[in-house]
Design a protein around this motif. Structure first.
Motif, PDB file in Angstrom:
ATOM      1  N   GLN A  98       1.072  -1.269  -0.008  1.00 24.33           N
ATOM      2  CA  GLN A  98      -0.124  -0.156   0.005  1.00 24.33           C
ATOM      3  C   GLN A  98       0.631   1.504   0.220  1.00 24.33           C
ATOM      4  N   GLU A  99       1.717   0.929  -0.067  1.00 30.59           N
ATOM      5  CA  GLU A  99       3.425   2.145   0.174  1.00 30.59           C
ATOM      6  C   GLU A  99       3.139   2.951   1.524  1.00 30.59           C
ATOM      7  N   ARG A 100       2.871   3.187   2.876  1.00 25.45           N
ATOM      8  CA  ARG A 100       2.279   3.290   3.769  1.00 25.45           C
ATOM      9  C   ARG A 100       3.729   2.988   4.768  1.00 25.45           C
ATOM     10  N   THR A 101       3.645   4.144   5.924  1.00 24.70           N
ATOM     11  CA  THR A 101       5.310   4.338   6.131  1.00 24.70           C
ATOM     12  C   THR A 101       4.145   3.530   7.640  1.00 24.70           C
ATOM     13  N   LEU A 102       5.696   2.981   8.588  1.00 22.31           N
ATOM     14  CA  LEU A 102       5.293   2.263   9.733  1.00 22.31           C
ATOM     15  C   LEU A 102       4.651   3.312  10.362  1.00 22.31           C
TER      16      LEU A 102
END
Length: 143
Positions: free
Chosen positions: A62-66
Motif C-alpha cells: 500500500q506504500e504506507r509508512t510505519l
C-alpha cells in the motif's frame, strides 16, 4: 560473594569443553551417522514471524509508512516495527487494530499468515519431510 575480580566477565561455556590434550580422551568430533543430512533442517516459522511478514508485505504494497499505519492503529511506531519483524507476540486486539489500519479484517490478516504456513508445509513435503497432517498433528491446512 563472587570470587572473580570486579569488572571482569566470567565465561560459562554452553557446551562441554573438550578434554585437554594428553588426557587420553578422544579429541575428535563425533561422527555423523551414515545417511544423515549435511545441512540442518530449516527452522520452522513461528506464528509471530508469519503474521509480522504479512503485516509488512501489506503495508509496503500500500506504500504506507510505519508512522501512518501505527497512528491509524493507535499503537507506537516501535511496537509496530517489532510486530513486523516477529519480535513481539501481539494480542488479538492489537492485530485487529493493525489489520484494520491496513483496510483488512483480522481474518484477512490471519489468512495471509496461514497461506505462508501452508507454503512452508508444502515445501517441506516436497523435500521429503513429513506430511502436513503428520507434522501439524492433524491440523488441516487449506491449499
Amino acid at each position: 560473594m563472587s570470587t572473580h575480580a570486579p569488572n571482569e566477565a566470567r565465561v560459562i561455556p554452553l557446551r562441554p569443553q573438550s578434554s585437554p590434550p594428553g588426557s587420553g580422551a578422544a579429541t575428535r568430533a563425533p561422527q555423523r551417522p551414515a545417511g544423515a543430512p549435511q545441512t540442518p533442517a530449516p527452522r520452522e516459522p513461528l506464528w509471530r514471524d508469519l503474521v509480522g511478514d504479512a503485516l509488512r508485505r501489506e503495508r509496503l504494497a500500500q506504500e504506507r509508512t510505519l508512522k501512518d499505519v501505527a497512528e491509524a492503529a493507535r499503537i507506537s511506531i516501535p511496537y509496530l516495527s517489532e510486530l513486523e519483524r516477529g519480535r513481539k507476540e501481539a494480542s488479538s486486539e492489537v492485530l485487529a487494530a493493525a489489520a484494520q489500519a491496513l483496510g483488512l479484517g483480522l481474518t484477512d490478516l490471519l489468512s495471509l499468515a496461514q497461506d505462508e504456513l501452508a507454503r512452508y508445509a508444502r515445501s517441506r513435503v516436497g523435500r521429503g519431510r513429513t506430511s502436513p497432517t503428520a507434522q501439524y498433528d492433524g491440523l488441516c491446512l487449506a491449499a
